[in-house]
Design a protein around this motif. Structure first.
Motif: not given
Length: 402
Positions: A5-10, A82-86, A146-149, A326-328
């Motif tokens: 599982r890959y969890i993306i959270t805010t 979702l911005g980070m996920t994109m 994600n670090f830069s933005f 695939s960009r992840m």
């Protein structure tokens, strides 16, 4: 086969408390802090393109909920998650997300990065947590973006019970303990967790001095005893469909806008006919018009599962075997398995405290008016916490019962 599982959270955290981190908790997770690379980026100031996207998405998500109930969503929290996920999506998955948001992934990054530099009364922090053995396979460009933005800190962890505590400590530290838990028990199968935490403190520019007892008629027509915050306000916007007023917070950058539908509309009928142009008018056209107002003290919590809402809006492949992230990472076939959104708000005589958390779980699968007006919020109403400098609602919700 055991799924990864890959969890993306805010987490959009409390308006009430923003003081610094606890040194004891901080040292525990800082031991695993990694370095991401800063890249040269462009940013964009908030403009009509972003505002129109934001208004459309805010209303679309609100309309997907049960409007016979009270609701509260944080569009900013959902946009950030979702911005980070994109940044990890590609192909049809990315195209669907961009179409629904009305913005490219690049635009999302540039707008949100610029916006985070001038937050005023609230702070923002982002982090990425990588399972130790999985960390080497995560694409550096994904981390760098994600670090830069988003200024995302990057941590390497075992995804075990200790990791659960460390991650939740990070969230608690960055929300001054308003949100204490964003992840549950980790079993080692998780590979990535992305978190955004925002803390915002908003006191009224003019605190309420008059509190009156009264009756609130809820959505079902039942009467509820309540305490009303009473005041004269100088900004309002009124038309044949609704009456609204603005109450500003102490720094002038943020404001609370309450919207009372005309009696011919129930709250769900009003919200369902509301479009982005009308929402823009309410936010941008508040006039110099004195009104007497009463608003109930209220507190509410909400918990949403957003996958069906987003599917209905047109994001489909991200939740299926055909998802392309695939960009992840090139490790396995990834798809979103859960998007959870939790919110909290408390409005009283001193100000407003609000919080929200959004988690995205990804798994591997195979004019002036002479007469004064009275605006008494004694039946269901819409409200927003608005960044008045950029004309965007940080929170938008409805009160159907107290």
């Amino acid at each position: 086969m055991k799924h990864k599982r890959y969890i993306i959270t805010t987490a959009l955290a409390s308006l009430l408390l923003i003081s610094g981190c606890s040194d004891n908790n901080q040292s525990a997770y800082n031991d695993s802090l990694l370095k991401a690379k800063s890249i040269t980026i462009d940013t964009k100031e908030i403009d009509e393109q972003f505002q129109n996207s934001y208004y459309d998405m805010s209303l679309s998500l609100l309309k997907q909920q049960d409007l016979s109930d009270s609701n509260l969503i944080s569009p900013l929290s959902i946009y950030t998650a979702l911005g980070m996920t994109m940044n990890g999506a590609d192909g049809d998955t990315l195209e669907e997300m961009e179409q629904v948001f009305g913005l490219s992934s690049t635009d999302m990054n540039q707008y949100l990065s610029n916006y985070s530099k001038n937050l005023g009364q609230y702070s923002s922090a982002n982090s990425i947590w990588l399972e130790e053995s999985f960390a080497e396979g995560v694409k550096q460009d994904f981390l760098n973006e994600n670090f830069s933005f988003y200024s995302s800190e990057v941590y390497k962890t075992a995804m075990d019970d200790k990791s659960t505590k460390e991650i939740n400590n990070w969230v608690s530290d960055n929300t001054n303990e308003k949100i204490k838990k964003i992840v549950g028990k980790l079993d080692g199968s998780e590979r990535m967790i992305l978190i955004n935490a925002i803390a915002f403190d908003a006191k009224w520019e003019t605190p309420y001095e008059t509190i009156e007892d009264g009756i609130f008629t809820n959505y079902n027509g039942d009467s509820q005893d309540t305490s009303y915050l009473s005041s004269d306000e100088s900004k309002s916007y009124i038309n044949e469909k609704m009456s609204s007023f603005t109450k500003t917070y102490e720094d002038g950058k943020y404001a609370f806008i309450a919207v009372l539908p005309s009696e011919e509309y129930t709250i769900d009928e009003y919200v369902n006919q509301l479009d982005s142009e009308q929402l823009s008018q309410i936010i941008k056209n508040q006039e110099n018009r004195e009104v007497y107002t009463q608003m109930p003290k209220f507190e509410q919590e909400q918990d949403y599962q957003l996958i069906n809402s987003l599917k209905n809006l047109g994001i489909v492949s991200a939740f299926s075997d055909s998802a392309n992230f695939s960009r992840m990472s090139d490790n396995g076939n990834l798809q979103i398995s859960e998007i959870r959104h939790k919110t909290y708000i408390n409005v009283d005589e001193e100000g407003t405290q609000a919080s929200a958390a959004t988690s995205v779980t990804i798994k591997e699968t195979a004019a002036m008016v002479e007469e004064n007006e009275d605006i008494i919020l004694n039946r269901p109403f819409l409200y927003m916490i608005v960044d008045v400098e950029n004309d965007i609602p940080i929170f938008i919700g409805t009160v159907n019962e107290l």
